[in-house]
Scaffold this active site. Sequence first.
Site, mmCIF file in Angstrom:
data_model
loop_
_atom_site.group_PDB
_atom_site.id
_atom_site.type_symbol
_atom_site.label_atom_id
_atom_site.label_comp_id
_atom_site.label_asym_id
_atom_site.label_seq_id
_atom_site.Cartn_x
_atom_site.Cartn_y
_atom_site.Cartn_z
ATOM 1 N N ASP A 193 -0.913 -6.577 5.294
ATOM 2 C CA ASP A 193 -2.170 -5.964 5.736
ATOM 3 C C ASP A 193 -2.287 -6.017 7.259
ATOM 4 O O ASP A 193 -2.656 -5.030 7.912
ATOM 5 C CB ASP A 193 -3.382 -6.611 5.042
ATOM 6 C CG ASP A 193 -3.241 -8.105 4.847
ATOM 7 O OD1 ASP A 193 -2.182 -8.655 5.173
ATOM 8 O OD2 ASP A 193 -4.202 -8.738 4.367
ATOM 9 N N TYR B 120 8.234 -1.381 -8.432
ATOM 10 C CA TYR B 120 8.854 -0.091 -8.741
ATOM 11 C C TYR B 120 10.071 -0.231 -9.656
ATOM 12 O O TYR B 120 10.756 0.738 -9.922
ATOM 13 C CB TYR B 120 9.309 0.599 -7.449
ATOM 14 C CG TYR B 120 8.211 1.275 -6.684
ATOM 15 C CD1 TYR B 120 6.911 0.792 -6.706
ATOM 16 C CD2 TYR B 120 8.472 2.401 -5.921
ATOM 17 C CE1 TYR B 120 5.905 1.395 -5.986
ATOM 18 C CE2 TYR B 120 7.479 3.017 -5.196
ATOM 19 C CZ TYR B 120 6.198 2.504 -5.227
ATOM 20 O OH TYR B 120 5.211 3.112 -4.516
ATOM 21 N N ASP C 248 7.213 1.758 0.688
ATOM 22 C CA ASP C 248 6.782 3.117 0.372
ATOM 23 C C ASP C 248 5.548 3.482 1.197
ATOM 24 O O ASP C 248 5.478 4.536 1.835
ATOM 25 C CB ASP C 248 6.465 3.181 -1.136
ATOM 26 C CG ASP C 248 6.241 4.597 -1.620
ATOM 27 O OD1 ASP C 248 6.580 5.538 -0.878
ATOM 28 O OD2 ASP C 248 5.723 4.762 -2.739
ATOM 29 N N LYS D 239 3.643 -10.520 1.529
ATOM 30 C CA LYS D 239 2.305 -11.066 1.266
ATOM 31 C C LYS D 239 2.528 -12.448 0.650
ATOM 32 O O LYS D 239 2.057 -12.778 -0.447
ATOM 33 C CB LYS D 239 1.561 -10.104 0.318
ATOM 34 C CG LYS D 239 0.101 -10.406 0.113
ATOM 35 C CD LYS D 239 -0.792 -9.909 1.219
ATOM 36 C CE LYS D 239 -2.217 -10.348 0.983
ATOM 37 N NZ LYS D 239 -3.114 -10.074 2.101
#
Length: 362
Positions: A223, A123, A247, A190
């Site tokens: 995840d 972002y 987000d 991640k």
Amino acid sequence: MTNVTLVTGDGIGPEIAEAARRCIDATGAGINWDVAEAGVEVMERVGTPLPDATVESIKKNGVALKAPITTPVGKGYRSINVHLRQSLDLYACLRPCKSYKGVRSRYTDIDLVVVRENTEDLYAGIEFQKGKDDTAEIINWINEHSSRKITEDSGISIKPISVTATERIVRFAFDYARKMGRKKVTSVHKANIMKFSDGLWLEVSREVAKQYPDIEFEDRIVDNMCMQLIQKPELYDVIVLPNLYGDIVSDLCAGLVGGLGVAPGANIGEKAAIFEATHGSAPKYKGQNKVNPTALILSGVMMLRHIDKTAEADKLENAVAGVIAEGKSVTYDMKPDRNDPAAVGTSQMVDAIIEKIGTRIS
Ligand code: NAD
């Protein structure tokens, strides 16, 4: 008296700003409101959607309660919300997600806080458009220096994650946990795939955690985190994430507790903090005394805690929770049937909350 800027916004903004102001005043918190404008309506009058006076007021007071502001699509100015966050360096986005009895949801007893990093990651706005010369140059450079190749017809978004920004957001999460008496911080990433960005995030998270031995620390791959939040949300307490995962996961968590109508939030930096509902300006309901004021009122509760008016915050939160639990004086969106004629308007819901505050004082 404590000075707080009240940004009235546009669309439903002015109605819910007034609602939140009335409720906060009824707690006896002694707020001196510095009312400031922003949004499409002030744009039409004075030629800018964000007058300097509004930014100056927030800088001076250091605390603002802000109603939503419309970002017109394709009308030439960038989101005022994004501008405010960037210009005031509001690096932490705080989203408590708590179950209230009477709010329809598949889950009960949820009490999580999502802390999202606001300044970096995908972002950051560092993007290169497909087909441009700069983009071709970057692709060529990467293809020469990396074993993995990028196809010529690609667009590129850069994902910067720094030690500096990670350290300050993880520290923020731990400090918040400590101040609020929370027990655990979970850092989400991640790192198994993105070793140099998310891997760095994880490494810095672990280093910061060592300085807070009183708070439990763990990490989760994003995840897996999403699945766990759906299956066992009660296992989590404060969750800290980089911008993009933050987000997505903050909306997931808002969904766990009944959606945007009841989801408060804040964007916080070293020098200023802006408290605001998660939802937008809902222009179709403007001026109808119809929408749910809860999210902005609960943002006001967060604001009171931020300025250490804890008793007033508890009083207001209990009153809101009481009105919602009774289910009588609530807006249309909180009724099982959205066309229920017994739903009340925004100001009537506020009257009921204020009455409850009064009940608790006496
Ligand atoms: P929205 O949140 O305004 O509306 C989504 C849906 O929820 C609509 O059906 C709306 O009527 C309903 N809704 C929203 N708030 C409600 C409330 N308090 N009570 C009952 N129902 C409510 O989202 P949108 O339609 O995508 O955005 C409208 C405008 O708001 C856009 O210009 C967007 O950029 C802006 N926006 C501003 C902020 C902010 O100021 N922080 C945040 C999100 C969106």
